[in-house]
Motif scaffolding. Structure first.
Motif, short mmCIF file in Angstrom:
data_model
loop_
_atom_site.label_atom_id
_atom_site.label_comp_id
_atom_site.label_asym_id
_atom_site.label_seq_id
_atom_site.Cartn_x
_atom_site.Cartn_y
_atom_site.Cartn_z
N VAL A 1 0.81 -1.22 0.00
CA VAL A 1 0.00 0.00 0.00
C VAL A 1 0.85 1.27 0.00
O VAL A 1 0.39 2.32 -0.43
CB VAL A 1 -0.96 0.03 1.21
CG1 VAL A 1 -1.89 -1.15 1.18
CG2 VAL A 1 -0.20 0.08 2.53
N PHE A 2 2.10 1.17 0.45
CA PHE A 2 2.93 2.36 0.60
C PHE A 2 3.88 2.49 -0.59
O PHE A 2 5.10 2.38 -0.45
CB PHE A 2 3.69 2.29 1.92
CG PHE A 2 4.07 3.64 2.46
CD1 PHE A 2 3.13 4.66 2.58
CD2 PHE A 2 5.37 3.90 2.88
CE1 PHE A 2 3.48 5.91 3.08
CE2 PHE A 2 5.72 5.14 3.39
CZ PHE A 2 4.78 6.14 3.49
N ARG A 3 3.30 2.74 -1.77
CA ARG A 3 4.03 2.96 -3.00
C ARG A 3 3.33 4.06 -3.78
O ARG A 3 2.15 4.29 -3.61
CB ARG A 3 4.07 1.70 -3.86
CG ARG A 3 4.74 0.49 -3.24
CD ARG A 3 4.51 -0.73 -4.11
NE ARG A 3 3.09 -1.08 -4.18
CZ ARG A 3 2.51 -1.69 -5.20
NH1 ARG A 3 3.22 -1.96 -6.28
NH2 ARG A 3 1.23 -1.99 -5.18
N ARG A 4 4.07 4.72 -4.65
CA ARG A 4 3.46 5.77 -5.46
C ARG A 4 2.33 5.22 -6.32
O ARG A 4 1.31 5.88 -6.53
CB ARG A 4 4.51 6.42 -6.36
CG ARG A 4 5.15 7.65 -5.75
CD ARG A 4 5.99 8.38 -6.77
NE ARG A 4 6.37 9.69 -6.29
CZ ARG A 4 7.09 10.56 -6.97
NH1 ARG A 4 7.52 10.25 -8.18
NH2 ARG A 4 7.40 11.73 -6.46
N LEU B 1 -3.32 7.69 2.53
CA LEU B 1 -4.12 7.39 3.71
C LEU B 1 -3.26 6.69 4.76
O LEU B 1 -2.26 6.06 4.43
CB LEU B 1 -5.31 6.50 3.32
CG LEU B 1 -6.31 7.12 2.34
CD1 LEU B 1 -7.30 6.07 1.86
CD2 LEU B 1 -7.04 8.29 2.99
N PRO B 2 -3.61 6.78 6.05
CA PRO B 2 -2.76 6.20 7.10
C PRO B 2 -2.87 4.68 7.23
O PRO B 2 -2.81 4.13 8.33
CB PRO B 2 -3.27 6.90 8.37
CG PRO B 2 -4.69 7.22 8.09
CD PRO B 2 -4.76 7.53 6.62
N VAL B 3 -3.04 3.98 6.09
CA VAL B 3 -3.16 2.52 6.13
C VAL B 3 -1.83 1.90 6.54
O VAL B 3 -1.77 1.04 7.42
CB VAL B 3 -3.60 1.98 4.75
CG1 VAL B 3 -3.65 0.45 4.78
CG2 VAL B 3 -4.95 2.56 4.36
N CYS B 4 -0.75 2.34 5.92
CA CYS B 4 0.58 1.82 6.26
C CYS B 4 0.92 2.12 7.71
O CYS B 4 1.51 1.29 8.40
CB CYS B 4 1.62 2.41 5.32
SG CYS B 4 3.30 1.89 5.68
N THR B 5 0.53 3.30 8.18
CA THR B 5 0.80 3.68 9.57
C THR B 5 0.11 2.74 10.54
O THR B 5 0.69 2.32 11.55
CB THR B 5 0.34 5.13 9.81
OG1 THR B 5 1.01 5.99 8.90
CG2 THR B 5 0.63 5.57 11.23
#
Length: 368
Positions: A36-39, A47-51
């Protein structure tokens, strides 16, 4: 003997199995964060999904070094595979490692029965991670607005199927090869804009950005259409250059594209299957001539060959340099007679001269 072997065989170590399970869960969570944490994930990356995944991983007891190493390595690998910008890859990796480290510290305090400090560290880590993501990865609210503007522009300017049909004629390319593909929205901090990349298989190395400013102001900027105009211009310029070489061997004639009529106010994609062939403008340099009569005769011959070849244009500008101070020039538009009916009107003008002096020279150098 078998009974004795069974009695002496080592029993499974529950601690090792538990550690393996924790490591497996950590790797799976890190993989989810990397996905999810890619361009290319578009708004999902903002969105804070990776967080939240990093927060969940902090409760898996594998040690801070192992946790940070797993998340850092996997996020780095996923981002490296899909893009060439190492700075962006490092930024995404550090943001993820920061969140994992901060949440890991807070959970460690909770395990040591330091409830208040642990909650504070987790809360501050959450706030800092969200703020840093907005700063470096993008604001999801602004990204949604920007995506709507860009999608509206794409729907208006590009064909419904997004196929560059005007390149199909004579190219032998299929619709799939001529289809323009757009990426998900992402934030380009260096440019200060929200961007969708456009690429086509017929120009595989020419990825360009369609973007809007991060502040939401200004028009949509279409770098792909600009690239396409340059590529199309060069293709037609080459066709004219080939014609000049074959029709006038040994002559010193040069051809340069001076633009596409109406572009960029009018999209290069407008006008049906052949939107640019009748909009091309060319500068043709005529070498080896000294007098107005020689220039006029050369221009007539060149124009006759071009008109006879079937090549389309909006305007042809013929020039011949004489010394370093002045030149001869004439123009021919697509509305003027073709073939032998065309009679050039040559003008002598100094380089950089004003309109009044040019008009004076036109009177004293008129050849017809």
């Amino acid at each position: 003997m078998n009974a004795e072997k069974q009695k002496t065989a080592p029993k499974p170590n529950k601690g090792d199995a538990l550690l393996f399970a924790r490591l497996l869960v950590t790797v799976l969570l890190a993989t989810g964060a990397a996905l999810v944490f890619r361009r290319s994930s578009g708004i999902l990356a903002m969105l804070p999904v990776c967080t939240l995944i990093c927060l969940a991983a902090a409760f898996v007891n594998v040690g801070p070094v192992v946790r940070c190493a797993a998340f850092g390595a996997i996020v780095f690998a996923f981002n490296t595979v899909e893009q060439d910008d190492i700075l962006v890859t490092i930024t995404f990796t550090l943001l993820c490692v920061f969140a994992v480290a901060a949440f890991g510290w807070g959970v460690s305090l909770l395990r040591n029965k330091k409830k208040a400090p642990g909650i504070c560290v987790i809360a501050l880590g959450l706030a800092a991670s969200v703020a840093l993501n907005i700063l470096f990865v993008g604001n999801p609210v602004k990204a949604i607005k920007a995506e709507k503007r860009i999608d509206g522009y794409i729907a208006e300017v590009y064909p419904e199927t997004r196929v560059l049909g005007f390149l199909r004629e004579g190219s032998g390319m299929t619709d799939e090869e001529l289809k323009v593909v757009f990426s998900g929205i992402y934030y380009d901090r260096a440019a200060g804009a929200y961007v969708k990349d456009a690429v086509c298989r017929c120009f595989p190395t020419e990825k360009r950005a369609v973007s809007v400013a991060a502040n939401g102001e200004g028009p949509v900027s279409d770098g792909f259409c600009v690239m396409l105009a340059d590529a199309v211009s060069e293709a037609y310029r080459s066709a004219y250059a080939d014609l000049m070489m074959s029709s006038f061997p040994g002559k010193n004639y040069g051809v340069e594209c001076s633009g596409i009529y109406g572009f960029p106010e009018k999209s290069v994609l407008e006008g049906g299957s052949r939107p640019v062939t009748e909009c091309m403008c060319f500068n043709i340099t005529v070498g080896g001539v000294q007098t107005a009569q020689e220039f006029t005769e050369a221009v007539k011959n060149i124009a006759r060959e071009i008109d006879g070849s079937g090549l389309e244009y909006h305007r042809l500008t013929f020039t011949a340099g004489i010394g370093s101070w002045y030149r001869r020039y004439t123009e021919k538009k697509n509305t003027e007679p073709r073939g032998s009916a065309y009679i050039p009107k040559a003008t002598l003008a100094p380089v950089g001269a004003g309109a009044r002096f040019n008009a004076f020279l036109d009177l004293i150098t008129r050849t017809n």
